[in-house]
Design an enzyme around this catalytic site. Structure first.
Site, mmCIF file in Angstrom:
data_model
loop_
_atom_site.group_PDB
_atom_site.id
_atom_site.type_symbol
_atom_site.label_atom_id
_atom_site.label_comp_id
_atom_site.label_asym_id
_atom_site.label_seq_id
_atom_site.Cartn_x
_atom_site.Cartn_y
_atom_site.Cartn_z
ATOM 1 N N PRO A 5 0.841 -1.029 -0.092
ATOM 2 C CA PRO A 5 -0.022 0.036 -0.066
ATOM 3 C C PRO A 5 0.794 1.162 0.028
ATOM 4 C CG PRO A 5 -0.020 -1.132 2.322
ATOM 5 C CD PRO A 5 0.659 -1.935 1.313
ATOM 6 N N CYS A 6 1.436 1.511 -1.153
ATOM 7 C CA CYS A 6 2.235 2.839 -1.198
ATOM 8 C C CYS A 6 1.238 3.902 -1.095
ATOM 9 C CB CYS A 6 3.019 2.989 -2.590
ATOM 10 S SG CYS A 6 2.306 2.456 -4.038
ATOM 11 N N HIS A 7 -0.173 3.727 -1.463
ATOM 12 C CA HIS A 7 -1.087 5.021 -1.439
ATOM 13 C C HIS A 7 -1.151 5.458 -0.049
ATOM 14 C CE1 HIS A 7 -3.222 1.134 -0.693
ATOM 15 N NE2 HIS A 7 -3.918 2.033 0.208
#
Length: 291
Positions: free
Chosen positions: A255-257
Site C-alpha cells: 500500500p504505497c498509497h
C-alpha cells in the site's frame, strides 16, 4: 496626444537580472552537459557562469530545481544505464562514465534509483511474465504475473492502458511477456475478495525492506516517508524511502498509497492523486463498517 508608458526602474532591473541569470544558467548547463564525464567541480561550473559559487548555487537551483552536482549525476546515471542495457559490464559502465570504479557506480545508482547497477542490468533476465488487464474498483488493472506469483499491479484510466503496460514492462527490459487477460481477471477477483495473493517481487534489499514497512501500515491510515525511514532503522533516508515507495511494483497490495509527504499532502502517487484519495477513502469506509 501621445501617452508614453514608463517602465518602473525596479521592474526593469528585475528583467535585466532575469536575463543575465538565464544566460549564466544556460552557459553552465551546456558546460555540464559537455563535460560531465570529467566530473567538473562546483567551482568550475560557477567560473563558467561568471559568478561566485554562492550566487551560482542559488541561481542554478532556482532555474533548474536541482543542484549542479545532482544534474551531473543524473547525466552520468542516464549514460551508464544505456551502457548496461547494451550489455556492458558494471566495471565497463563505471569507467566509461568517468567514475573510478564499480563502488562509485553503486553509490550513484543507490542515490538515483535505490537499486544497484547489478539490479538494473539483470532486471527480468531469464523470466517470462504473463501480462493482462482486468476490471478493478480503481479502474483498469494491469497485471504482471511471474511463475511464483504477482510481480506488478498498475491502474489506468480508460485509454491509458497501453501506457501503464509500457511502464511495467520497462521495469523488466530483459524479460519475455505473454498476453493473458484471463489470468489477470483471476488475480483481480482474488485480490479484491481479500484472498491471500502470492507475490514475486524483484527489487533491491532496500526496496523490499521499504515495501515490507508499507505492509505494516494499517488500512485507511497514512504515514510520512520519514516515519517509514525511522521504522526500518534509517531515519535519515526519507528521500531514498520516497524513491523506493515510488518504485513499488504492486499497487494496492503493497500500500504505497498510505505514504504521504512530510507535510501530509497526497502527493507523489504513481497512478494519480485522485486514485490515491479514493483508495484511502475506500479503506477507511470498509474499516469503519467492519468494526
Amino acid at each position: 496626444m501621445t501617452t508614453t508608458t514608463m517602465t518602473q526602474p525596479s521592474a526593469a532591473n528585475d528583467l535585466d537580472q532575469a536575463r543575465r541569470d538565464y544566460e549564466r544558467v544556460t552557459t553552465a548547463l551546456k558546460y555540464l552537459e559537455e563535460n560531465w564525464r570529467d566530473r567538473p567541480s562546483f567551482e568550475d561550473a560557477a567560473r563558467q557562469a561568471g559568478v561566485s559559487p554562492h550566487h551560482f548555487h542559488r541561481t542554478f537551483a532556482r532555474w533548474t530545481g536541482t543542484s549542479p552536482k545532482r544534474f551531473s549525476d543524473a547525466l552520468t546515471h542516464a549514460f551508464s544505464r544505456s551502457l548496461l542495457a547494451d550489455g556492458a559490464s558494471i566495471l565497463e559502465a563505471a569507467l566509461e562514465s568517468g567514475l573510478s570504479g564499480p563502488s562509485r557506480l553503486h553509490d550513484l545508482y543507490i542515490a538515483q534509483e535505490a537499486v544497484t547497477p547489478g539490479d538494473a542490468k539483470r532486471r527480468g533476465q531469464g523470466l517470462t511474465f504473463r501480462l493482462g488487464r482486468a476490471d478493478t474498483p480503481f479502474g483498469i488493472g494491469v497485471f504482471l504475473i511471474a511463475p511464483r506469483g504477482l510481480s506488478a499491479l498498475a491502474f489506468a484510466d480508460k485509454g491509458a492502458e497501453e501506457a501503464a503496460e509500457t511502464d511495467l514492462t520497462f521495469r523488466y527490459p530483459a524479460a519475455e511477456f505473454v498476453r493473458d487477460d484471463a489470468a489477470a481477471a483471476e488475480y483481480a477477483a482474488r485480490i479484491f475478495a481479500g484472498e491471500r495473493t502470492p507475490l514475486a517481487l524483484y527489487g533491491s534489499d532496500f526496496q523490499r525492506q521499504v515495501w515490507r514497512a508499507l505492509l505494516a501500515i494499517p488500512p485507511g491510515k497514512a504515514v510520512a516517508y520519514g516515519d517509514i525511514a525511522a521504522a526500518i532503522g534509517k531515519p535519515s533516508a526519507a528521500r531514498a524511502v520516497g524513491a523506493a515507495v515510488g518504485r513499488n511494483p504492486v499497487s494496492w497490495l503493497i500500500p504505497c498509497h498510505r505514504a504521504l509527504s512530510s507535510d501530509a499532502r497526497l502527493t507523489g502517487y504513481h497512478w494519480g492523486v485522485d486514485r490515491k484519495r479514493a483508495m484511502l477513502a475506500f479503506e477507511s469506509f470498509r474499516e469503519l463498517h467492519a468494526a
